[in-house]
Design an enzyme around this catalytic site. Structure first.
Site, PDB file in Angstrom:
ATOM      1  N   ARG A   8      32.941  40.213  37.411  1.00  0.00           N
ATOM      2  CA  ARG A   8      33.471  40.018  36.099  1.00  0.00           C
ATOM      3  C   ARG A   8      32.451  40.403  35.290  1.00  0.00           C
ATOM      4  O   ARG A   8      31.325  39.885  35.393  1.00  0.00           O
ATOM      5  CB  ARG A   8      33.950  38.454  36.060  1.00  0.00           C
ATOM      6  CG  ARG A   8      34.551  38.370  34.621  1.00  0.00           C
ATOM      7  CD  ARG A   8      35.437  36.832  34.902  1.00  0.00           C
ATOM      8  NE  ARG A   8      36.002  36.350  33.707  1.00  0.00           N
ATOM      9  CZ  ARG A   8      35.574  35.572  32.926  1.00  0.00           C
ATOM     10  NH1 ARG A   8      34.283  34.896  33.076  1.00  0.00           N
ATOM     11  NH2 ARG A   8      36.140  35.071  31.908  1.00  0.00           N
TER      12      ARG A   8
ATOM     13  N   ALA B 165      38.864  31.069  41.568  1.00  0.00           N
ATOM     14  CA  ALA B 165      38.486  32.009  40.964  1.00  0.00           C
ATOM     15  C   ALA B 165      38.431  31.757  39.246  1.00  0.00           C
ATOM     16  O   ALA B 165      37.555  32.116  38.522  1.00  0.00           O
ATOM     17  CB  ALA B 165      39.492  33.334  40.941  1.00  0.00           C
TER      18      ALA B 165
ATOM     19  N   CYS C 289      43.047  32.981  42.505  1.00  0.00           N
ATOM     20  CA  CYS C 289      43.122  31.705  42.966  1.00  0.00           C
ATOM     21  C   CYS C 289      42.350  30.478  42.275  1.00  0.00           C
ATOM     22  O   CYS C 289      41.572  31.071  41.063  1.00  0.00           O
ATOM     23  CB  CYS C 289      42.560  31.632  44.385  1.00  0.00           C
ATOM     24  SG  CYS C 289      40.851  31.770  44.460  1.00  0.00           S
TER      25      CYS C 289
ATOM     26  N   HIS D 242      41.123  26.678  35.737  1.00  0.00           N
ATOM     27  CA  HIS D 242      40.821  26.570  34.436  1.00  0.00           C
ATOM     28  C   HIS D 242      40.719  25.217  33.983  1.00  0.00           C
ATOM     29  O   HIS D 242      39.945  24.584  33.456  1.00  0.00           O
ATOM     30  CB  HIS D 242      41.696  27.486  33.107  1.00  0.00           C
ATOM     31  CG  HIS D 242      41.740  28.597  33.603  1.00  0.00           C
ATOM     32  ND1 HIS D 242      42.878  29.377  33.299  1.00  0.00           N
ATOM     33  CD2 HIS D 242      40.809  29.817  33.981  1.00  0.00           C
ATOM     34  CE1 HIS D 242      42.580  30.784  33.533  1.00  0.00           C
ATOM     35  NE2 HIS D 242      41.273  30.848  34.090  1.00  0.00           N
TER      36      HIS D 242
HETATM   37 FE1  CFM Z   1      41.348  33.997  29.029  1.00  0.00          FE
HETATM   38 FE2  CFM Z   1      42.487  36.191  29.896  1.00  0.00          FE
HETATM   39 FE3  CFM Z   1      41.638  34.229  31.611  1.00  0.00          FE
HETATM   40 FE4  CFM Z   1      39.954  35.644  29.937  1.00  0.00          FE
HETATM   41 FE5  CFM Z   1      39.453  37.444  31.898  1.00  0.00          FE
HETATM   42 FE6  CFM Z   1      41.885  37.722  31.707  1.00  0.00          FE
HETATM   43 FE7  CFM Z   1      40.944  36.002  33.589  1.00  0.00          FE
HETATM   44 MO1  CFM Z   1      40.665  38.618  33.805  1.00  0.00          MO
HETATM   45  S1  CFM Z   1      40.936  35.900  28.198  1.00  0.00           S
HETATM   46  S2  CFM Z   1      39.850  33.491  30.633  1.00  0.00           S
HETATM   47  S3  CFM Z   1      38.151  36.966  30.206  1.00  0.00           S
HETATM   48  S4  CFM Z   1      43.219  34.284  30.464  1.00  0.00           S
HETATM   49  S5  CFM Z   1      40.473  39.265  31.750  1.00  0.00           S
HETATM   50  S6  CFM Z   1      43.718  37.939  30.153  1.00  0.00           S
HETATM   51  S7  CFM Z   1      42.531  37.561  33.867  1.00  0.00           S
HETATM   52  S8  CFM Z   1      39.130  37.042  34.052  1.00  0.00           S
HETATM   53  S9  CFM Z   1      41.417  33.983  33.757  1.00  0.00           S
END
Ligand code: CFM
Length: 540
Positions: free
Chosen positions: A92, A61, A58, A191
């Protein structure tokens, strides 16, 4: 290729009702490179369908867990019911290394307002204020970040007003995030929300000046399994000054100081491209897409940095480091290739690793038969050139687009127009990202937001040597007799970045795909034969 991907696609979707089939049909694409290098269009960053088991997380997260979480001295307080904190507590594997034992490291803590029915009915602002005050009294942090979970937005607590008040009262930086889980279709929304607030409340607040020649920031590297430590070491050996990492092994002051760098390196494009764009507009710092996953990719990325700074000494240092590291990589590569060549891998993870890790598999001689992101957007698949054609839907409109103008005193273009034009060499990926699909073989499958059903069908049909995903998928995949490597947490392994990371990864995958146990193991239901004995008759 042994399988016709179009047939596999049909077979995977056979059980879907018509409407769902139409939607999934647009999210499952067979890669075919056009003569002009174009790739087919994929549907991405849209809602998961009800009834489908998705891999996604979500917005909370993505904001709290992913972008801000790895920073060690911003104290994170989650405003919400305790479950949202508890299930995000240290899950994580973002590592951090404070300069000394007396420097703060809040990563191991889990702070929550523990919202209950009382606050849901009467409002939670008072409790949030008290929590911020209490946290301040205990830890005395430089900054406190407040994260909203779903109920906060639903009942209308004004977390930003509370943050402003407490900032004034405590005299430290306090800022909040409207990152309620429902803010978008996946963690990707989180993000963007995190990027916006970092930009508005942190970046540019620390004017510490540095004399170093090659000042950079590393964006979108979160130090999972120690990756950032490896990259930091490479920079140090090349004489490159890392001002800030967003946000692996980072602290508040370095991020506040990041506007003093002369180049932004973008590792994970999906999670942080917004900060890169905004910093360019406000401060004139250009960005480059780099990738430190894969040995050749690492060498290429270091060379890109040297090329950007146009410095003979830096170029020579980079070449020395590459020459020192590559022979070791070559030996390891040759060794694993003898056992792994031609084996098939599938990668379904996140918004960047399903692309980056293809490089490592290719270096081992392995083939990628299918890949996809959980929450990537079309540009992560097809490249940034499709950005102007992406339709903005209601879900994306939920998130603020920060209006950015050049800073009146601090805007300083790092490159002349002339030099900028020179740097548009596509190999350099200067202010560009080509995406996953152009680098995949024709006839491979690209699947966005793969469902559990599709995962099972894919595995049954292709029987790959390895499947890469996360903890939610791991054990169902392994019960099918296929090893599953977690590319989120790396299981308990890593680092996998840089040259030494590549060697680690080759060895790990070699071990997994060549271990005999997977062909010997049989699930209980494959061998179990019911013993039909009459049930004992109860006495009496
Ligand atoms: Fe970028 Fe990723 Fe992500 Fe990531 Fe991660 Fe991920 Fe993620 Mo899990 S590189 S920041 S460190 S998009 S592994 S493939 S899914 S936490 S939001």
């Amino acid at each position: 290729m042994a399988h016709d991907a179009h047939e596999v696609k049909k077979e995977m979707m056979a059980i879907y009702p018509k409407k769902l089939g139409k939607k999934r049909g647009e999210q499952i694409v067979v890669t075919e490179l056009g003569p002009d290098g174009s790739v087919p269009e994929i549907k991405a960053n849209v809602r998961s369908s009800p009834g489908i088991i998705t891999q996604r997380g979500c917005a909370y997260a993505g904001c709290k867990g992913v972008v801000i979480g790895p920073s060690r001295d911003i104290l994170s307080i989650v405003h919400g019911p305790i479950g949202c904190s508890f299930y995000a507590w240290l899950t994580r594997r973002n590592q951090t290394r404070p300069p000394s034992d007396s420097d703060p490291n809040f990563i191991t803590y889990c702070l929550s307002t523990d919202m209950t029915e009382q606050e849901i009915v009467f409002g939670g602002e008072k409790k949030l204020k008290a929590a911020i005050k209490e946290a301040y009294d205990v830890f005395h942090p430089k900054a406190i970040a407040v994260f909203s979970t779903c109920p906060v937005g639903l009942i209308g607590d004004d977390v930003h007003a509370v943050a402003r008040q407490m900032k004034e009262e405590l005299g430290i930086n306090v800022f909040a995030f409207s990152c309620e889980g429902y803010r978008g279709v996946s963690q990707s929304a989180g993000h963007h929300i995190a990027n916006n607030q970092l930009f508005k409340h942190v970046i540019g607040l620390n004017e510490l000046a540095h004399e170093d020649k090659f000042k950079i920031n590393l964006l979108g590297e979160y130090n999972i399994g120690g990756d950032a430590f490896v990259i930091e070491d490479l920079f140090r050996r090349c004489g490159i000054k890392l001002i800030a990492t967003f946000s692996g092994n980072s602290d508040y002051d370095s991020m506040a100081n990041s506007h003093t760098a002369d180049l932004n390196l973008v590792m994970c494009h999906r999670s942080i491209n917004y900060v890169a764009e905004m910093m360019e507009k406000k401060f004139g710092i250009p960005w480059l897409k780099i990738n430190f996953i894969g040995a050749a990719a690492t060498a290429k990325s270091l060379r890109k940095i040297a090329e950007y700074f146009e410095d003979a000494e830096l170029k020579a240092k980079v070449e020395t480091v590459v020459a020192e590291e590559m022979p070791k990589v070559d030996v390891a590569q040759k060794d694993v290739k003898s056992r792994c060549q031609g084996k098939a891998a599938m990668l379904f993870v996140g918004g960047s690793r399903a692309h980056h890790y293809q490089v490592l598999f290719n270096e081992m001689g392995m083939e990628i038969v299918a890949a996809g992101y959980e929450f990537g957007h079309r540009d992560d698949y097809e490249g940034r050139k499709v950005l102007p054609t992406i339709k903005v839907d209601a879900d994306s409109k939920n998130i603020e687009e920060v209006e950015v103008r050049p800073d009146e005193t601090r805007y300083m273009p790092r490159l002349s127009q002339e030099r900028k034009a020179q740097l548009t060499n596509p190999e350099l990926e200067f202010q560009d990202y080509v995406g996953m699909m152009p680098e995949m073989e024709d006839g491979t499958l690209v699947i966005d937001d793969i469902s559990h059903h599709e995962t099972e069908r894919l595995i049954a049909l292709y029987k790959p040597s390895i499947f890469c995903a996360g903890i939610k998928e791991k054990y169902t995949v392994q019960k099918m007799g296929i090893p599953c490597k977690q590319l989120h947490s790396y299981d308990y392994g890593g680092p996998y970045a840089g040259f030494e990371g590549a060697i680690n990864f080759y060895r790990e995958i070699d071990r997994m795909v060549n271990m005999k146990v997977w062909s010997l193991v049989k699930a209980p239901w494959q061998t179990f034969e019911p013993q039909l004995e009459p049930a004992p008759v109860a006495a009496g």
